[in-house]
Design a protein around this motif. Structure first.
Motif, PDB file in Angstrom:
ATOM      1  N   ASP A 119      51.304  74.165  11.724  1.00 48.03           N
ATOM      2  CA  ASP A 119      52.611  74.727  12.070  1.00 48.03           C
ATOM      3  C   ASP A 119      53.487  74.872  10.820  1.00 48.03           C
ATOM      4  N   TRP A 120      53.532  73.828  10.000  1.00 51.94           N
ATOM      5  CA  TRP A 120      54.371  73.850   8.801  1.00 51.94           C
ATOM      6  C   TRP A 120      53.881  74.936   7.834  1.00 51.94           C
ATOM      7  N   VAL A 121      52.566  75.025   7.658  1.00 49.61           N
ATOM      8  CA  VAL A 121      51.972  76.036   6.771  1.00 49.61           C
ATOM      9  C   VAL A 121      52.327  77.435   7.249  1.00 49.61           C
ATOM     10  N   ALA A 122      52.184  77.688   8.543  1.00 51.00           N
ATOM     11  CA  ALA A 122      52.473  79.014   9.093  1.00 51.00           C
ATOM     12  C   ALA A 122      53.951  79.351   9.005  1.00 51.00           C
ATOM     13  N   GLU A 123      54.812  78.362   9.189  1.00 50.66           N
ATOM     14  CA  GLU A 123      56.253  78.607   9.167  1.00 50.66           C
ATOM     15  C   GLU A 123      56.770  78.890   7.758  1.00 50.66           C
ATOM     16  N   HIS A 124      56.266  78.172   6.740  1.00 52.31           N
ATOM     17  CA  HIS A 124      56.868  78.214   5.410  1.00 52.31           C
ATOM     18  C   HIS A 124      56.132  79.077   4.399  1.00 52.31           C
ATOM     19  N   GLY A 125      54.884  79.426   4.655  1.00 55.20           N
ATOM     20  CA  GLY A 125      54.116  80.193   3.680  1.00 55.20           C
ATOM     21  C   GLY A 125      54.165  81.687   3.927  1.00 55.20           C
ATOM     22  N   ASP A 126      53.986  82.466   2.864  1.00 52.62           N
ATOM     23  CA  ASP A 126      53.853  83.921   2.984  1.00 52.62           C
ATOM     24  C   ASP A 126      52.404  84.325   3.208  1.00 52.62           C
ATOM     25  N   GLY A 127      51.521  83.356   3.263  1.00 50.46           N
ATOM     26  CA  GLY A 127      50.099  83.568   3.484  1.00 50.46           C
ATOM     27  C   GLY A 127      49.394  82.238   3.329  1.00 50.46           C
ATOM     28  N   TRP A 128      48.090  82.236   3.595  1.00 61.39           N
ATOM     29  CA  TRP A 128      47.343  80.975   3.606  1.00 61.39           C
ATOM     30  C   TRP A 128      46.026  81.148   2.866  1.00 61.39           C
ATOM     31  N   MET A 129      45.786  80.261   1.911  1.00 64.74           N
ATOM     32  CA  MET A 129      44.494  80.170   1.240  1.00 64.74           C
ATOM     33  C   MET A 129      43.734  79.006   1.877  1.00 64.74           C
ATOM     34  N   PHE A 130      42.539  79.295   2.398  1.00 67.35           N
ATOM     35  CA  PHE A 130      41.763  78.218   3.009  1.00 67.35           C
ATOM     36  C   PHE A 130      40.348  78.235   2.452  1.00 67.35           C
ATOM     37  N   TYR A 131      39.683  77.105   2.568  1.00 69.11           N
ATOM     38  CA  TYR A 131      38.401  76.896   1.921  1.00 69.11           C
ATOM     39  C   TYR A 131      37.292  77.732   2.565  1.00 69.11           C
ATOM     40  N   PRO A 132      36.216  78.013   1.820  1.00 72.68           N
ATOM     41  CA  PRO A 132      35.143  78.849   2.363  1.00 72.68           C
ATOM     42  C   PRO A 132      34.489  78.209   3.583  1.00 72.68           C
ATOM     43  N   GLN A 133      34.241  79.029   4.576  1.00 71.45           N
ATOM     44  CA  GLN A 133      33.470  78.634   5.746  1.00 71.45           C
ATOM     45  C   GLN A 133      32.612  79.826   6.155  1.00 71.45           C
ATOM     46  N   ARG A 134      31.569  79.551   6.897  1.00 71.40           N
ATOM     47  CA  ARG A 134      30.769  80.643   7.444  1.00 71.40           C
ATOM     48  C   ARG A 134      31.650  81.490   8.359  1.00 71.40           C
ATOM     49  N   PRO A 135      31.309  82.772   8.530  1.00 70.54           N
ATOM     50  CA  PRO A 135      32.187  83.661   9.311  1.00 70.54           C
ATOM     51  C   PRO A 135      32.593  83.127  10.681  1.00 70.54           C
ATOM     52  N   ALA A 136      31.677  82.525  11.419  1.00 68.20           N
ATOM     53  CA  ALA A 136      32.007  82.053  12.771  1.00 68.20           C
ATOM     54  C   ALA A 136      33.083  80.974  12.738  1.00 68.20           C
ATOM     55  N   GLN A 137      32.938  80.007  11.802  1.00 66.68           N
ATOM     56  CA  GLN A 137      33.931  78.943  11.701  1.00 66.68           C
ATOM     57  C   GLN A 137      35.260  79.477  11.152  1.00 66.68           C
ATOM     58  N   GLN A 138      35.165  80.392  10.182  1.00 69.65           N
ATOM     59  CA  GLN A 138      36.394  80.925   9.592  1.00 69.65           C
ATOM     60  C   GLN A 138      37.166  81.769  10.605  1.00 69.65           C
TER      61      GLN A 138
END
Length: 307
Positions: free
Chosen positions: A190-209
């Motif tokens: 929630d905090w990340v979505a509210e305050h960021g202009d975007g999100w960098m997240f770690y690599p995952q296989r397509p289904a998990q991502q």
């Protein structure tokens, strides 16, 4: 660079073959200029203070300080975007960070992509006598102080980092600098979505991502409305094989694959909502310049932003 339902591409610095040895940092300006010529959209710089042989990345990223080296590369290129992936906010005084970031933005307008994180390298925290187990609070406080200082005129700021009273940061950026959270920053989604202009997240296989992105998009809608767009970034270690038909094999956090399989993978990631891929090329066995050339000439063009 960032559009809904489309995907763009960056490279992590250094652009060289080094794997688990220390990078030599040679020819990086030439490589950055080649990336720009081939229409890569961005270059990304790590923020690491100390060499730690016990950490999984003994090469300590690009060696040089991220903001200093980013400025150096910016001065030798024309338009390619330059990003921090990611600046460790608890380890940098937010007032100094505001001054540095505002200066870069004014010197190189609209080229800075400000990725931030809470950090994970224990030796860096120990070296600066900052308790790593308290980095959640340090991150939030640094984030709020930074934003007050950089965007407001003569703000009234009182923090454990210091006080601003009848004082002001100059220069001010003419526009908001895009600020992207990396991981959870020791916060909630929630905090990340509210305050960021975007999100960098770690690599995952397509289904998990896909599931991760879906959860993030729902949070963004909640805080910013149905039409809000907040891009999703993903780093991707890549070992591009010379044979374009080479099969796709998993490597730590990324893929060993030929060009055709890579393009299929990219389309999978685009279709689930990844807006920007940051290729890490350090593990390639082929000369990295050859890999960059193939990516730029054969892989990027079909994904060119439309409209």
């Amino acid at each position: 660079m960032l559009q809904p339902d489309q995907i763009t591409f960056g490279l992590t610095i250094p652009i060289e073959n080094y794997d688990q040895s220390a990078p030599k940092m040679k020819d990086q300006i030439q490589m950055a200029q080649l990336a720009e010529e081939l229409n890569f959209h961005s270059l990304w710089f790590q923020d690491v203070l100390l060499e730690d042989p016990t950490f999984e990345d003994p090469a300590t990223g690009q060696i040089f300080d991220s903001l200093i080296y980013l400025t150096y590369v910016a001065a030798h290129t024309q338009q390619i975007n330059l990003g921090t992936a990611a600046l460790v906010m608890p380890l940098r005084h937010p007032l100094r960070t505001a001054k540095e970031v505002a200066s870069i933005e004014r010197l190189f307008p609209e080229r800075l992509m400000f990725g931030i994180s809470s950090g994970d390298r224990r030796k860096d925290f120990e070296g600066l006598n900052i308790p790593i187990m308290e980095r959640s609070e340090w991150f939030r406080e640094a984030f709020y102080f930074f934003n007050e200082a950089i965007y407001n005129e003569f703000p009234d700021v009182r923090s454990s980092f210091g006080t601003m009273n009848r004082s002001n940061i100059v220069p001010k950026p003419e526009k908001r600098i895009p600020t992207f959270m990396t991981g959870y920053c020791q916060q909630t989604l929630d905090w990340v979505a509210e305050h960021g202009d975007g999100w960098m997240f770690y690599p995952q296989r397509p289904a998990q991502q896909k599931e991760t992105i879906s959860q993030y998009r729902e949070k963004v809608k909640h805080f910013h409305g149905e039409s809000a767009f907040r891009p999703f970034f993903m780093p991707l270690p890549l070992q591009l094989e010379e044979n374009p038909d080479a099969p796709t094999e998993k490597i730590p956090a990324g893929y060993k694959v030929g060009r055709k399989g890579l393009m299929d993978l990219i389309e999978q990631y685009r279709s689930i909502g990844v807006n920007h891929l940051m290729f890490g090329l350090s593990k390639n066995k082929r000369p990295v310049k050859e890999v960059v050339q193939e990516l730029g000439e054969e892989v990027l063009p079909p994904f060119k932003i439309k409209g």
